[in-house]
Scaffold this motif. Structure first.
Motif, mmCIF file in Angstrom:
data_model
loop_
_atom_site.group_PDB
_atom_site.id
_atom_site.type_symbol
_atom_site.label_atom_id
_atom_site.label_comp_id
_atom_site.label_asym_id
_atom_site.label_seq_id
_atom_site.Cartn_x
_atom_site.Cartn_y
_atom_site.Cartn_z
ATOM 1 N N TYR A 57 0.855 -1.182 0.000
ATOM 2 C CA TYR A 57 0.000 0.000 0.000
ATOM 3 C C TYR A 57 0.895 1.237 0.000
ATOM 4 N N GLY A 58 0.701 2.110 -0.966
ATOM 5 C CA GLY A 58 1.502 3.327 -1.050
ATOM 6 C C GLY A 58 2.667 3.212 -2.015
ATOM 7 N N VAL A 59 2.824 2.055 -2.675
ATOM 8 C CA VAL A 59 3.888 1.877 -3.661
ATOM 9 C C VAL A 59 3.249 1.497 -4.986
ATOM 10 N N ARG B 190 6.921 4.691 -7.817
ATOM 11 C CA ARG B 190 7.693 4.599 -6.583
ATOM 12 C C ARG B 190 8.558 3.342 -6.585
ATOM 13 N N TYR C 178 9.945 6.383 2.980
ATOM 14 C CA TYR C 178 8.572 6.501 2.490
ATOM 15 C C TYR C 178 7.584 6.068 3.559
ATOM 16 N N LYS C 179 6.372 6.580 3.454
ATOM 17 C CA LYS C 179 5.282 6.081 4.290
ATOM 18 C C LYS C 179 4.565 5.017 3.486
ATOM 19 N N VAL C 180 4.546 3.807 4.013
ATOM 20 C CA VAL C 180 3.859 2.708 3.329
ATOM 21 C C VAL C 180 3.046 1.926 4.352
ATOM 22 N N GLU C 181 2.109 1.145 3.854
ATOM 23 C CA GLU C 181 1.272 0.253 4.662
ATOM 24 C C GLU C 181 0.617 0.951 5.843
ATOM 25 N N LEU D 18 0.864 4.853 6.456
ATOM 26 C CA LEU D 18 0.162 5.634 5.440
ATOM 27 C C LEU D 18 -1.347 5.504 5.592
ATOM 28 N N ARG D 19 -1.832 4.296 5.880
ATOM 29 C CA ARG D 19 -3.269 4.090 6.093
ATOM 30 C C ARG D 19 -3.776 4.929 7.259
ATOM 31 N N GLU E 103 -2.469 7.703 8.387
ATOM 32 C CA GLU E 103 -2.427 9.124 8.006
ATOM 33 C C GLU E 103 -3.642 9.488 7.153
ATOM 34 N N VAL E 104 -3.972 8.654 6.174
ATOM 35 C CA VAL E 104 -5.124 8.912 5.307
ATOM 36 C C VAL E 104 -6.406 8.912 6.137
#
Length: 131
Positions: A23-25, A29, A66-69, A72-73, A75-76
Protein backbone atom coordinates in the motif's frame (compact mmCIF):
# COMPACT_ATOMS: atom_id res chain seq x y z
CA UNK A 1 8.98 -15.74 0.31
CA UNK A 2 10.15 -12.16 0.89
CA UNK A 3 8.40 -10.11 3.55
CA UNK A 4 8.66 -6.35 3.09
CA UNK A 5 6.89 -3.84 5.38
CA UNK A 6 4.76 -6.66 6.81
CA UNK A 7 3.52 -7.92 3.43
CA UNK A 8 4.48 -11.19 1.74
CA UNK A 9 5.50 -10.48 -1.84
CA UNK A 10 4.52 -12.97 -4.59
CA UNK A 11 7.44 -15.31 -5.34
CA UNK A 12 7.39 -15.51 -9.12
CA UNK A 13 7.07 -11.81 -9.94
CA UNK A 14 9.88 -9.40 -10.72
CA UNK A 15 10.80 -7.30 -7.70
CA UNK A 16 9.86 -4.01 -9.42
CA UNK A 17 6.33 -5.37 -10.01
CA UNK A 18 6.05 -7.17 -6.66
CA UNK A 19 6.72 -3.95 -4.72
CA UNK A 20 3.41 -2.63 -6.09
CA UNK A 21 1.64 -5.07 -3.75
CA UNK A 22 2.52 -2.70 -0.90
CA UNK A 23 0.00 0.00 0.00
CA UNK A 24 1.50 3.33 -1.05
CA UNK A 25 3.89 1.88 -3.66
CA UNK A 26 2.94 2.08 -7.32
CA UNK A 27 4.96 1.56 -10.48
CA UNK A 28 6.66 4.98 -10.22
CA UNK A 29 7.69 4.60 -6.58
CA UNK A 30 8.84 1.01 -7.22
CA UNK A 31 11.03 2.24 -10.08
CA UNK A 32 12.38 4.99 -7.80
CA UNK A 33 13.28 2.42 -5.12
CA UNK A 34 14.98 0.21 -7.72
CA UNK A 35 16.95 3.24 -8.98
CA UNK A 36 18.21 3.97 -5.45
CA UNK A 37 19.20 0.31 -4.98
CA UNK A 38 20.62 -0.07 -8.49
CA UNK A 39 23.97 -1.38 -7.23
CA UNK A 40 22.49 -4.00 -4.92
CA UNK A 41 19.23 -5.17 -6.56
CA UNK A 42 18.36 -5.43 -10.24
CA UNK A 43 14.71 -4.75 -11.21
CA UNK A 44 14.46 -7.93 -13.30
CA UNK A 45 15.32 -10.14 -10.30
CA UNK A 46 12.50 -12.47 -9.22
CA UNK A 47 11.40 -12.26 -5.58
CA UNK A 48 12.30 -15.92 -4.97
CA UNK A 49 15.90 -15.20 -6.07
CA UNK A 50 16.47 -12.33 -3.60
CA UNK A 51 18.91 -12.86 -0.75
CA UNK A 52 18.06 -11.95 2.85
CA UNK A 53 20.49 -9.03 2.60
CA UNK A 54 18.71 -7.62 -0.48
CA UNK A 55 15.32 -7.99 1.20
CA UNK A 56 16.72 -6.16 4.22
CA UNK A 57 18.00 -3.31 2.02
CA UNK A 58 14.61 -2.90 0.34
CA UNK A 59 12.82 -3.04 3.69
CA UNK A 60 15.03 -0.42 5.37
CA UNK A 61 14.84 1.94 2.38
CA UNK A 62 11.05 1.74 2.22
CA UNK A 63 10.50 2.20 5.95
CA UNK A 64 13.00 5.06 6.33
CA UNK A 65 12.25 7.17 3.26
CA UNK A 66 8.57 6.50 2.49
CA UNK A 67 5.28 6.08 4.29
CA UNK A 68 3.86 2.71 3.33
CA UNK A 69 1.27 0.25 4.66
CA UNK A 70 0.01 0.89 8.22
CA UNK A 71 1.60 4.31 8.71
CA UNK A 72 0.16 5.63 5.44
CA UNK A 73 -3.27 4.09 6.09
CA UNK A 74 -3.39 5.77 9.53
CA UNK A 75 -2.43 9.12 8.01
CA UNK A 76 -5.12 8.91 5.31
CA UNK A 77 -7.70 7.89 7.94
CA UNK A 78 -6.66 10.83 10.13
CA UNK A 79 -7.12 13.23 7.21
CA UNK A 80 -10.62 11.90 6.56
CA UNK A 81 -11.62 12.05 10.22
CA UNK A 82 -10.32 15.64 10.45
CA UNK A 83 -12.48 16.64 7.48
CA UNK A 84 -15.48 14.96 9.09
CA UNK A 85 -14.91 16.65 12.47
CA UNK A 86 -14.65 20.17 11.05
CA UNK A 87 -17.87 19.60 9.12
CA UNK A 88 -16.48 20.29 5.67
CA UNK A 89 -18.30 19.29 2.49
CA UNK A 90 -15.71 16.61 1.78
CA UNK A 91 -16.15 15.31 5.34
CA UNK A 92 -19.90 14.96 4.80
CA UNK A 93 -19.27 13.07 1.55
CA UNK A 94 -16.85 10.70 3.28
CA UNK A 95 -19.31 10.13 6.15
CA UNK A 96 -22.12 9.25 3.72
CA UNK A 97 -19.79 7.09 1.63
CA UNK A 98 -20.27 9.17 -1.52
CA UNK A 99 -17.69 10.49 -4.02
CA UNK A 100 -15.85 13.46 -2.50
CA UNK A 101 -14.20 15.00 -5.56
CA UNK A 102 -17.02 16.34 -7.67
CA UNK A 103 -18.01 13.23 -9.64
CA UNK A 104 -21.60 12.79 -10.76
CA UNK A 105 -23.83 10.46 -8.79
CA UNK A 106 -27.10 10.41 -10.74
CA UNK A 107 -25.52 7.65 -12.81
CA UNK A 108 -22.24 5.85 -12.11
CA UNK A 109 -20.52 6.00 -8.68
CA UNK A 110 -21.55 2.39 -8.07
CA UNK A 111 -18.26 1.56 -6.34
CA UNK A 112 -18.91 4.10 -3.60
CA UNK A 113 -22.69 3.76 -3.41
CA UNK A 114 -22.92 -0.04 -3.52
CA UNK A 115 -25.51 -2.22 -5.23
CA UNK A 116 -28.54 -0.59 -6.79
CA UNK A 117 -31.54 -0.29 -4.50
CA UNK A 118 -34.73 0.04 -6.51
CA UNK A 119 -37.01 2.68 -5.03
CA UNK A 120 -40.76 2.90 -5.53
CA UNK A 121 -41.42 -0.60 -6.84
CA UNK A 122 -42.85 -2.52 -3.91
CA UNK A 123 -46.22 -4.15 -3.40
CA UNK A 124 -48.86 -2.95 -5.81
CA UNK A 125 -51.96 -1.43 -4.12
CA UNK A 126 -54.87 -3.85 -4.05
CA UNK A 127 -57.89 -2.77 -6.17
CA UNK A 128 -60.28 -2.88 -3.17
CA UNK A 129 -58.13 -0.55 -1.12
CA UNK A 130 -57.56 -3.07 1.67
CA UNK A 131 -54.10 -4.09 2.70
Amino acid sequence: MARVAGVDLPKNKRIDVALCYLYGVGRTRAAEVMQKLSGAVKPETRVKDLTEQQVGLINTLLTKEYKVEGELRREVQAHMSRLTEIGSYRGHRHRRNLPARGQRTKTNARTRRGRRKTVGVGKAASPTGKA
